[in-house]
Write a protein that holds these residues in place. Structure first.
Motif, PDB file in Angstrom:
ATOM      1  N   SER B 191     -38.741 -14.680 -13.047  1.00 44.54           N
ATOM      2  CA  SER B 191     -37.591 -14.773 -13.952  1.00 44.54           C
ATOM      3  C   SER B 191     -36.271 -14.528 -13.229  1.00 44.54           C
ATOM      4  O   SER B 191     -36.224 -13.953 -12.138  1.00 44.54           O
ATOM      5  CB  SER B 191     -37.737 -13.772 -15.092  1.00 44.54           C
ATOM      6  N   THR B 192     -35.222 -14.972 -13.867  1.00 41.77           N
ATOM      7  CA  THR B 192     -33.879 -14.690 -13.379  1.00 41.77           C
ATOM      8  C   THR B 192     -33.639 -13.194 -13.289  1.00 41.77           C
ATOM      9  O   THR B 192     -33.077 -12.702 -12.326  1.00 41.77           O
ATOM     10  CB  THR B 192     -32.851 -15.283 -14.368  1.00 41.77           C
ATOM     11  N   PHE B 193     -34.132 -12.486 -14.314  1.00 39.90           N
ATOM     12  CA  PHE B 193     -33.905 -11.050 -14.355  1.00 39.90           C
ATOM     13  C   PHE B 193     -34.532 -10.344 -13.150  1.00 39.90           C
ATOM     14  O   PHE B 193     -33.938  -9.443 -12.559  1.00 39.90           O
ATOM     15  CB  PHE B 193     -34.473 -10.481 -15.663  1.00 39.90           C
ATOM     16  N   ARG B 195     -34.984 -11.588 -10.190  1.00 41.96           N
ATOM     17  CA  ARG B 195     -34.130 -11.841  -9.031  1.00 41.96           C
ATOM     18  C   ARG B 195     -32.921 -10.918  -9.055  1.00 41.96           C
ATOM     19  O   ARG B 195     -32.496 -10.392  -8.039  1.00 41.96           O
ATOM     20  CB  ARG B 195     -33.631 -13.279  -9.045  1.00 41.96           C
ATOM     21  N   TRP B 196     -32.380 -10.741 -10.239  1.00 37.75           N
ATOM     22  CA  TRP B 196     -31.192  -9.895 -10.364  1.00 37.75           C
ATOM     23  C   TRP B 196     -31.514  -8.456  -9.965  1.00 37.75           C
ATOM     24  O   TRP B 196     -30.736  -7.798  -9.277  1.00 37.75           O
ATOM     25  CB  TRP B 196     -30.662  -9.948 -11.799  1.00 37.75           C
TER      26      TRP B 196
END
Lengths: 466, 321
Positions: B191-193, B195-196
């Motif tokens: 998910s993007t999260f 990566r963040w």
């Protein structure tokens, strides 16, 4: 010398005698930094030898031979003071009173190289500006030690120094060589290389392709030797396109910084006079919240790569797509095919020198890492691009490509805020704000944008005599 | 010949995975225990290990996300949040089977509130996370003591049966733990999260300048950790027949130990989910192994400590690239 599949050095033969200042030039990834690391013993060549005036090989004998390196990637410890940082290369500073001796040595070196500097040996490095940190690093390279400095390798020493400090350094290098020292001077600023070098070696694709005394080269000849076709000055094109490109005002800050749609706005002045802070403040005020992540209004291109840009554990690809991630994902899950496509597209567009975008970001040379940071920001849809001295350690050819790219993006309606320590870059801009002591001291447009006007606005005319 | 040439590279690739050593150590501890007990005990031991490891794994996953945020980020309020969530939810249900799901909502809600409180302490008062969560945990623990008053309230029978039961031989709580792990894996790796979070842990300033909503990431991570702690408290209290005030104590160390043993970087930015389960299984199996060898409690702790050091040294000795 090779890393994985990339051959970084290929048959380099280099001899340096006392009193010589060798200018080493070449485009990004030509192998300059690798050559330096072989000379100072940091890397062991896969074939071939390095001989010092002392016997033996490796880092220890390089040190014993008086070889010092000042790196492009700043290598000071930010949590230590200036004097404590001197202790790291100078291992004879032990026992009671080492601090006093360290303070003496570093203060002497700073006074010699940068007369009139305002640094104190007890300052913590993390509190210094980029330019000040670079000054400290250079002073450590020239400082007195158990083994006196005989060969000092300067890798992009002036990339974050402003013109007057850079001049002090060049004077010192010349002086040092006259007293029998030797210097390897790596720089993308050809003017400086011409100024200081006694011999110029050109590197290209891991080889030395040309090596001649300085006076046998011309600037144009050098650029040709580096292998980038020099294009005619782009000034004319800029003038014709500016009028139709620039639209309505899109930003205005408290300092009085303004920019219009499609405009390239430069921030100039002496290093450390509040330009970077103004940019960071503006960026942070315009990039809050979750909505911003998906539809950014403004993106940031870092110049201090280690501090502001690079994700050291990640691959090149992941570094390049960080800002565009929300646009590349559906319901929060990253679409990895779209990510690969984006990576491949930008690898081609700005020529990132790697055989695989999944390689670690730290496998790239400094200039190529910078290209990745450009890709990270420009791949987004943000209408405003903020650039904090983004061309540090980038070669002439890449710079010209970047100028083209910036102008093309501006033509599409993007606004650029561009802080630079180099006058040449500032001259690419449509409008320039000169900073002094944290405030805007002048706004220049059109023909006013030249070195003379910028310098005039950078210095207070009624400066008290020191 | 052909066989080895295919297998060897994949084995080497496997052994370079950060979670590899946690699983090897778990298997070794399991094997060493089996040597001492009769053949029939093997299945029982696996079931017990899966059950107890599930509790450690769920809180460990929450802790893993927090630790990924980088140096200084650790959630020390996990034990107190577990206790408070268990106490309040069991009190709310009062043994009534009809309130099992609302009780779960209460437990998760307590976790959520604790997470929000932790985050606000960190954000508003700018207290380092390690201090903020530690001091908040005293508050949560006091609340639990105040509301509990030394009584042990029994969970609803149906919930108790569920947490101690099995499905096709696999303990139900282990299935819950696996589901949580799967969701966490998707979140971290895909998910993007995820990566963040990783970007935050590597370089918070650079993440901020690249447009990562760092404050949202930090808030959700601390809230997520507390929610998982609350959820674990609910499950554990139901499993063990009631909430006890000291039920969370051992999970302070375990939640951090499983992250470290699982091969996640304590410096942040680099984590993995399979290692959490490997570490959780190991933490249970090593104790049962030392028990079955009849060693005293003091000696057991010493050996456990030495083995953890050994695994971490082995895991960090390998080339991270």
């Amino acid at each position: 010398m090779h890393f994985g599949a990339v051959r970084a050095l290929d048959g380099v033969s280099l001899t340096i005698r006392p009193g010589e200042c060798v200018g080493l030039i070449g485009h990004n990834g030509a192998g300059k930094s690798t050559a330096v690391n072989v000379i100072n013993g940091g890397l062991t060549p896969t074939a071939g030898t390095v001989t010092y005036r002392t016997t033996g090989t490796g880092a220890a004998s390089a040190r014993a031979a008086g070889i010092r390196s000042v790196f492009q990637e700043l290598s000071l410890c930010p949590n230590l003071t200036v004097e404590e940082n001197l202790r790291i290369p100078q291992r004879d500073l032990t026992g009671p009173g080492w601090r006093r001796r360290a303070r003496q040595r570093i203060a002497d070196a700073l006074d010699t190289v940068f007369p009139g500097h305002r640094l104190q040996p007890r300052m913590t490095v993390g509190d210094l500006t980029l330019a000040e940190r670079q000054m400290v690093e250079i002073a450590i390279g020239f400082a007195e030690g158990a083994v006196p400095a005989r060969l000092v390798i300067l890798d992009e020493p002036t990339s974050s120094l402003d013109a007057s400090i850079a001049r002090q350094l060049l004077d010192h290098v010349r002086d040092f060589c006259n007293r029998g020292g030797a210097v390897i001077f790596i720089s993308h600023m050809l003017g400086e290389v011409f100024d200081v070098a006694t011999r110029i070696d050109v590197m290209k694709d891991g080889r030395i392709t040309d090596s001649r005394p300085r006076n046998e080269f011309t600037q144009q000849g050098l650029i040709d030797a580096m292998g980038h076709v020099a294009t005619a000055p782009a000034e004319a094109r800029k003038e014709t396109s500016a009028a139709e490109r620039i639209g309505d005002e899109v930003l205005r800050t408290d300092e009085g910084l303004t920019a219009r749609r499609g405009e390239i706005v430069g921030l100039s002045g002496l290093a450390g006079h509040g330009q970077a802070e103004a940019l960071a403040r503006f960026f942070l005020s315009r990039s809050k919240g979750r909505r911003h992540a998906r539809h950014p209004e403004v993106v940031f291109v870092a110049g201090d790569r280690g501090r502001d840009g690079i994700m050291p554990l990640w691959s090149i690809l992941r570094n390049a797509t960080l800002t565009t991630l929300p646009a590349l994902s559906r319901r929060g899950i990253v679409d990895r095919e779209a990510e690969d496509r984006l990576g491949a597209d930008w690898k081609k567009r700005i020529g990132i020198r790697t055989d695989n975008m999944n390689n670690p970001i730290l496998s790239l040379s400094g200039g190529n890492q910078q290209k990745v940071l450009f890709a990270r920001s420009l791949a987004s849809t943000a209408p405003i691009v903020v650039m904090d001295d983004p061309m540090r350690g980038v070669d002439v050819g890449t710079k010209r490509e970047a100028y083209e790219m910036i102008r093309a993006e501006a033509a599409k309606g993007r606004t650029f805020l561009w802080y630079s320590t180099e006058t040449e870059e500032v001259c690419q801009c449509d409008r320039v704000f000169v900073f002094r002591n944290g405030r805007i001291s002048a706004e220049l447009t059109g023909d006013e944008i030249d070195e003379q006007h910028i310098l005039a606005a950078s210095f207070e005319m009624k400066e008290p005599a020191e | 010949m052909a066989d080895t040439s295919v297998n060897r590279p994949s084995f080497i690739a496997l052994s370079r995975r950060p979670w590899f050593w946690a699983w090897v150590a778990s298997a070794a501890a399991y094997g060493a225990t089996l040597l001492l007990i009769d053949g029939g005990g093997g299945i029982d031991l696996i079931q017990a290990a899966l059950t107890f490891a599930a509790f450690s794994a769920i809180v460990g996953i929450g802790q893993m996300f927090v630790i990924t945020l980088g140096p200084g980020n650790v959630d020390l309020s996990i034990p107190a949040t577990m206790t408070l969530a268990a106490t309040l939810s069991l009190k709310f249900m009062g043994g009534s089977a009809g309130l099992i799901l609302p009780g779960l909502v209460v437990a998760v809600g307590v976790g959520f509130s604790a997470g929000v409180a932790n985050y606000l302490l960190i954000r508003m008062l700018r207290i380092p996370p390690i201090i903020a969560t530690l001091s908040a945990s005293f508050l949560y623990q006091s609340l639990a003591i105040w509301s509990n008053r030394g009584l042990r309230i029994k969970p609803p029978q149906a919930l108790s049966d569920f947490t101690t039961g099995t499905l096709l031989g696999v303990p139900n709580v282990a299935l819950v733990g696996l589901a949580v792990a799967l969701a966490a894996w998707v979140l971290l790796e895909r998910s993007t999260f995820g990566r963040w979070i990783s970007a935050f842990g590597q370089n918070e300033r650079a993440a901020r300048l690249s447009g990562v909503p760092v404050e949202m990431v930090r808030a959700l991570t601390f809230i997520g950790s507390a929610v998982l702690a609350g959820f674990t408290g609910y499950l554990l209290a139901s499993f063990s027949g009631g909430a006890a005030l000291n039920m969370g104590t051992e999970y302070l160390l375990i939640s951090i130990a499983v992250v470290v043993i699982g091969g996640c970087s304590i410096a942040g930015g680099y984590s993995n989910v399979p290692g959490i389960w490997g570490g959780a299984l190991f933490m249970f199996l090593i104790v049962s192994m030392l028990n079955s060898y009849g060693l005293g409690a003091g000696f057991r702790l010493m050996i456990t400590g030495a083995i953890i050091i050994g695994i971490v040294a082995a895991a960090s000795g390998r080339d991270p690239q």
